[in-house]
Design a protein around this motif. Structure first.
Motif, mmCIF file in Angstrom:
data_model
loop_
_atom_site.group_PDB
_atom_site.id
_atom_site.type_symbol
_atom_site.label_atom_id
_atom_site.label_comp_id
_atom_site.label_asym_id
_atom_site.label_seq_id
_atom_site.Cartn_x
_atom_site.Cartn_y
_atom_site.Cartn_z
ATOM 1 N N LEU A 373 -7.996 -6.280 4.244
ATOM 2 C CA LEU A 373 -7.232 -6.699 2.813
ATOM 3 C C LEU A 373 -7.109 -5.547 1.719
ATOM 4 C CD1 LEU A 373 -9.314 -10.079 2.548
ATOM 5 C CD2 LEU A 373 -7.064 -9.732 3.460
ATOM 6 N N LYS A 374 -8.032 -4.385 1.719
ATOM 7 C CA LYS A 374 -7.667 -3.404 0.625
ATOM 8 C C LYS A 374 -7.277 -2.232 1.310
ATOM 9 C CE LYS A 374 -12.446 -4.150 0.752
ATOM 10 N NZ LYS A 374 -13.879 -3.865 0.753
ATOM 11 N N TYR A 375 -6.336 -2.392 2.426
ATOM 12 C CA TYR A 375 -5.737 -1.177 2.657
ATOM 13 C C TYR A 375 -4.814 -0.606 1.840
ATOM 14 C CZ TYR A 375 -3.509 1.895 6.274
ATOM 15 O OH TYR A 375 -3.166 3.079 7.182
ATOM 16 N N PRO A 376 -4.405 0.649 1.776
ATOM 17 C CA PRO A 376 -3.529 1.289 0.692
ATOM 18 C C PRO A 376 -2.088 0.457 0.607
ATOM 19 C CG PRO A 376 -4.725 3.003 1.900
ATOM 20 C CD PRO A 376 -5.067 1.712 2.507
ATOM 21 N N LYS A 377 -1.570 0.176 -0.578
ATOM 22 C CA LYS A 377 -0.298 -0.368 -0.833
ATOM 23 C C LYS A 377 -0.387 -1.806 -0.132
ATOM 24 C CE LYS A 377 2.143 3.362 0.364
ATOM 25 N NZ LYS A 377 3.308 4.124 0.552
ATOM 26 N N ILE A 378 -0.942 -2.279 0.750
ATOM 27 C CA ILE A 378 -0.785 -3.563 1.267
ATOM 28 C C ILE A 378 -0.652 -4.779 0.456
ATOM 29 C CG2 ILE A 378 -3.226 -4.293 1.755
ATOM 30 C CD1 ILE A 378 -2.174 -4.539 4.955
ATOM 31 N N ASN A 379 -1.102 -4.538 -0.739
ATOM 32 C CA ASN A 379 -1.032 -5.814 -1.544
ATOM 33 C C ASN A 379 0.014 -5.745 -2.677
ATOM 34 O OD1 ASN A 379 -2.991 -7.485 -0.547
ATOM 35 N ND2 ASN A 379 -4.438 -5.926 -1.188
ATOM 36 N N GLU A 380 0.489 -4.461 -2.823
ATOM 37 C CA GLU A 380 1.274 -4.074 -3.987
ATOM 38 C C GLU A 380 2.580 -3.968 -3.659
ATOM 39 O OE1 GLU A 380 -2.743 -3.368 -4.673
ATOM 40 O OE2 GLU A 380 -1.443 -1.862 -3.205
ATOM 41 N N VAL A 381 3.262 -3.607 -2.452
ATOM 42 C CA VAL A 381 4.907 -3.287 -2.356
ATOM 43 C C VAL A 381 5.225 -4.698 -1.866
ATOM 44 C CG1 VAL A 381 4.383 -0.992 -1.593
ATOM 45 C CG2 VAL A 381 4.281 -2.595 0.238
ATOM 46 N N THR A 382 6.655 -4.490 -2.133
ATOM 47 C CA THR A 382 7.492 -5.743 -1.778
ATOM 48 C C THR A 382 8.243 -5.448 -0.476
ATOM 49 O OG1 THR A 382 7.318 -6.722 -4.181
ATOM 50 C CG2 THR A 382 9.200 -7.681 -2.343
ATOM 51 N N TYR A 383 8.001 -5.997 0.603
ATOM 52 C CA TYR A 383 8.828 -5.921 1.878
ATOM 53 C C TYR A 383 10.238 -6.067 1.681
ATOM 54 C CZ TYR A 383 4.866 -4.778 5.083
ATOM 55 O OH TYR A 383 3.646 -4.419 5.568
ATOM 56 N N PRO A 384 11.404 -5.498 2.521
ATOM 57 C CA PRO A 384 12.466 -6.025 2.422
ATOM 58 C C PRO A 384 12.772 -7.590 2.623
ATOM 59 C CG PRO A 384 12.234 -4.153 3.547
ATOM 60 C CD PRO A 384 11.029 -4.437 3.422
ATOM 61 N N PHE A 385 13.728 -7.966 1.995
ATOM 62 C CA PHE A 385 14.293 -9.298 2.192
ATOM 63 C C PHE A 385 13.200 -10.391 1.456
ATOM 64 C CE2 PHE A 385 15.871 -6.828 5.661
ATOM 65 C CZ PHE A 385 17.117 -7.079 5.147
ATOM 66 N N HIS A 386 12.017 -9.782 0.886
ATOM 67 C CA HIS A 386 11.162 -10.744 0.262
ATOM 68 C C HIS A 386 11.353 -10.496 -1.339
ATOM 69 C CE1 HIS A 386 9.790 -11.024 4.243
ATOM 70 N NE2 HIS A 386 8.837 -11.889 4.006
ATOM 71 N N ASP A 387 10.823 -11.560 -1.990
ATOM 72 C CA ASP A 387 10.934 -11.697 -3.705
ATOM 73 C C ASP A 387 9.386 -11.491 -4.106
ATOM 74 O OD1 ASP A 387 9.930 -14.072 -2.933
ATOM 75 O OD2 ASP A 387 11.684 -15.231 -3.989
ATOM 76 N N GLN A 388 8.364 -11.416 -3.422
ATOM 77 C CA GLN A 388 7.111 -11.388 -3.798
ATOM 78 C C GLN A 388 6.209 -10.208 -3.011
ATOM 79 O OE1 GLN A 388 5.126 -15.427 -4.707
ATOM 80 N NE2 GLN A 388 7.112 -16.065 -3.937
ATOM 81 N N PRO A 389 5.439 -9.600 -3.860
ATOM 82 C CA PRO A 389 4.860 -8.335 -3.063
ATOM 83 C C PRO A 389 3.603 -8.831 -2.088
ATOM 84 C CG PRO A 389 3.979 -8.958 -5.440
ATOM 85 C CD PRO A 389 4.954 -9.732 -5.170
ATOM 86 N N GLY A 390 3.369 -7.958 -1.247
ATOM 87 C CA GLY A 390 2.032 -8.097 -0.474
ATOM 88 C C GLY A 390 2.455 -8.345 1.116
ATOM 89 N N TYR A 391 1.227 -8.269 1.731
ATOM 90 C CA TYR A 391 1.586 -8.583 3.156
ATOM 91 C C TYR A 391 0.899 -9.445 3.791
ATOM 92 C CZ TYR A 391 0.308 -7.548 8.205
ATOM 93 O OH TYR A 391 0.201 -7.994 9.609
ATOM 94 N N TRP A 392 -0.254 -9.616 2.917
ATOM 95 C CA TRP A 392 -1.361 -10.969 3.509
ATOM 96 C C TRP A 392 -0.712 -12.231 3.207
ATOM 97 C CZ3 TRP A 392 -3.811 -9.538 7.303
ATOM 98 C CH2 TRP A 392 -4.786 -8.090 7.306
ATOM 99 N N TRP A 393 0.174 -12.764 3.604
ATOM 100 C CA TRP A 393 0.746 -14.060 3.561
ATOM 101 C C TRP A 393 0.394 -15.038 4.836
ATOM 102 C CZ3 TRP A 393 3.275 -16.147 -0.876
ATOM 103 C CH2 TRP A 393 3.560 -15.006 -1.817
ATOM 104 N N ILE A 394 0.250 -16.239 4.730
ATOM 105 C CA ILE A 394 0.090 -17.078 5.775
ATOM 106 C C ILE A 394 1.445 -16.960 6.475
ATOM 107 C CG2 ILE A 394 -0.012 -18.924 4.568
ATOM 108 C CD1 ILE A 394 -0.843 -18.879 7.985
#
Length: 567
Positions: A373-394
């Motif tokens: 959950l604390k991996y570098p940048k995993i909660n801060e960046v916004t992936y392409p085609f998304h409007d909210q940051p982070g990876y850890w979505w259900i």
């Protein structure tokens, strides 16, 4: 939505009387099909093989291949030869040509070496359910060495649990070879094979991940009709293949139909899952458009969007219109003791506004999850085609729809636990972002993959929790308190629909045709014992059940049968 429309919808689903059924009654007791017997010859297999090559539903719809076509089946090294030959003979009886192509042949490896390599890679059993994290690290990063190095520096104990045995006790070349099976190396070899065999019309490959598999087989993606799970006696010689395809599809249609009309959902489970989410009209419509995939309905909007949906009319073709991604604000807890690899002490994943905020329990699986959950940048960046940051979505809610599938007792000894997810009413939740397609074409998005590689981040979801006896209720938009129960204590309510029972009666007693041949064994919930004790060490219960099934002494065989009759 007008009241008369609501009533018509509920009656068509067979749910008008059972709106609040989820609040009453007991959980179904454990079950395991008693009719499964080891084959003595290929003749014992043929009746099931003939049914399988006519099956048009599910993740392995062999029956979609028509007379005169040529089918290529790419099988795993562990496939049972007698079963493969039965499938081939049954296809040929239908006038379908078959090319059986083992993965190890494509890779230029002998079968004995291939089996050694697979054993080297999957050295664990399902007792080590935390090894699902291993598959995420090695399979979801373009450069797996980066997350491995990060984990080793931060938590050498967790790194040791996942990687030490294969690094110190197993030949490296075997480990590397084992990783190739079912992966992109095989996909490249299949593409080359199909280039050389233009006569092939239909392809079946892998045990899961159909959309991803199709993407990897481009430019031959349109030939991919489904996975191939009927490669062993447990999967083939049961009643899943004989479940009528038209009934199966109607069951799925009745589950998907209400989705466009709902504004709220509430999901609970006796192991502790309890969450809600709300949708506006546009989000609900997008969900309903993309929810269909045979045998694996997308019962959550994230998974149904960010893709070209499957066509319910021309399956397995995609529709022409892109379904843009919606991130829904889920709030609550996802809990359980099983994933795709095996079991682990009870875990609780707390989600706020759709994003993981905390992970509790779970043994080593939970420890690994909390660390990443604390991996570098995993909660801060916004992936392409998304409007909210982070990876850890259900992300995922894959729902089984065939009541004849069951949890295979053999696969858990090889560190796999995927068969139970196919049973009707079981949902496996998956966490972490994934995008099936970019908006321009139904192929893998280069922008998505490049972004993940550039930022050293995962390019796909993985971390799973299986809910085996959950209840899924949805509220109809425009009403104050009109709820429909889609799944009640692990049972798909559409199976009880008068319309579906009438259709099933064409094939025999609908009580038998639609009966659920398997239910999980959960102490303190639907079986004797303490759930608190079970939750500490689920593997202890699972091994007990597997041993009783093998010995023919399981007290929950269905239909009930005496030990003498099984010998």
């Amino acid at each position: 939505m007008k009241r008369w429309m609501i009533l018509v919808l509920m009656i068509s689903l067979g749910l008008a009387v059972s709106v609040f059924a989820a609040e009453k009654g007991k959980y179904p007791p454990p079950r395991f099909p008693s009719y499964l017997q080891p084959p003595k010859s290929i003749e014992d297999v043929m009746p099931f093989a003939r049914a399988a090559v006519r099956q048009t539903g599910g993740r392995t719809p062999l029956g979609l291949a028509e007379k005169g076509m040529t089918v290529a089946i790419f099988s795993e090294p562990t496939a049972e030869e007698m079963v493969l030959q039965a499938i081939k003979r049954a296809y040929e009886e239908r006038g379908v040509k078959v090319q059986m192509v083992p993965e190890h042949v494509l890779l230029g490896v002998g079968k004995e070496d291939a089996l050694k390599a697979i054993k080297a890679s999957d050295w664990y059993t399902s007792e080590q359910g935390y090894m699902e994290a291993h598959r995420w690290v090695t399979g979801r990063f373009s450069d797996p060495e980066a997350p491995k190095k990060w984990l080793k520096e931060r938590r050498p104990d967790l790194y040791k649990a996942m990687f030490q045995k294969e690094e110190e006790g197993i030949a490296p070349e075997l480990v590397e070879l084992g990783k190739k099976f079912g992966g992109r190396e095989v996909a490249k070899a299949i593409i080359k094979y199909l280039d050389q065999h233009p006569e092939v019309n239909v392809v079946f490959w892998r045990r899961g991940g159909r959309t991803n598999t199709r993407r990897q087989l481009e430019p031959h993606g349109s030939k991919f009709y489904g996975n191939f799970i009927f490669d062993n006696r447990w999967e083939l010689m049961n009643k899943a293949a004989t479940f009528p395809g038209d009934v199966w599809r109607l069951v799925e249609e009745r589950v998907v139909e209400p989705l466009a009309w709902i504004d709220r959902a509430h999901v609970t489970d006796p192991e502790g899952t309890d969450f809600t989410f709300e949708l506006d009209e546009k989000q609900a419509l997008g969900w309903s458009k993309g929810a269909y995939q045979q045998g694996h309905l997308f019962m959550f909007p994230h998974q149904a969007t960010g893709r070209f949906p499957y066509s319910s009319v021309e399956y397995p073709a995609f529709t022409k219109e892109y379904n843009p991604r919606y991130l829904i604000k889920v709030n609550g807890v996802f809990a359980g003791t099983n994933n795709h690899t095996g079991s682990y002490p009870k875990i609780e994943v707390h989600v706020k506004d759709g994003y993981i905020r905390e992970v509790k329990g779970g043994g080593l699986y939970g420890e690994l999850w909390r660390e990443f959950l604390k991996y570098p940048k995993i909660n801060e960046v916004t992936y392409p085609f998304h409007d909210q940051p982070g990876y850890w979505w259900i992300y995922e809610a894959g729902t089984g729809t065939n009541p004849k599938f069951f949890k295979r007792p053999d696969e858990n000894m090889s560190g796999t636990n995927s068969s139970e997810r196919n049973n009707a009413g079981v949902i496996h939740w998956g966490f972490g972002l994934r995008l099936d397609h970019g908006p321009d074409k139904a192929v893998e998005s280069k922008e998505w993959m490049d972004f993940a590689a550039k930022n050293g981040l995962p390019n796909d979801h993985w971390w799973h929790i299986h809910n085996l006896l959950l209840t899924y209720r949805v509220r109809i938009r425009g009403t104050k308190n009109t709820w429909i129960t889609l799944i009640d204590k692990g049972e798909l309510m559409s199976l009880k629909s008068p319309e579906i029972r009438a259709l099933a009666s064409r094939y025999g007693d609908p009580n038998e045709v639609l009966s659920d041949d398997w239910a999980p064994h959960l102490p303190g919930i639907n079986a004797p014992g303490s759930y608190a004790e079970y939750a500490k060490d689920p593997w202890k219960t699972l091994t007990m059940v597997m041993k009783k099934i093998d010995a023919g002494t399981y007290e929950y065989f269905y239909p009930a049968v005496k030990k003498k009759e099984r010998q």
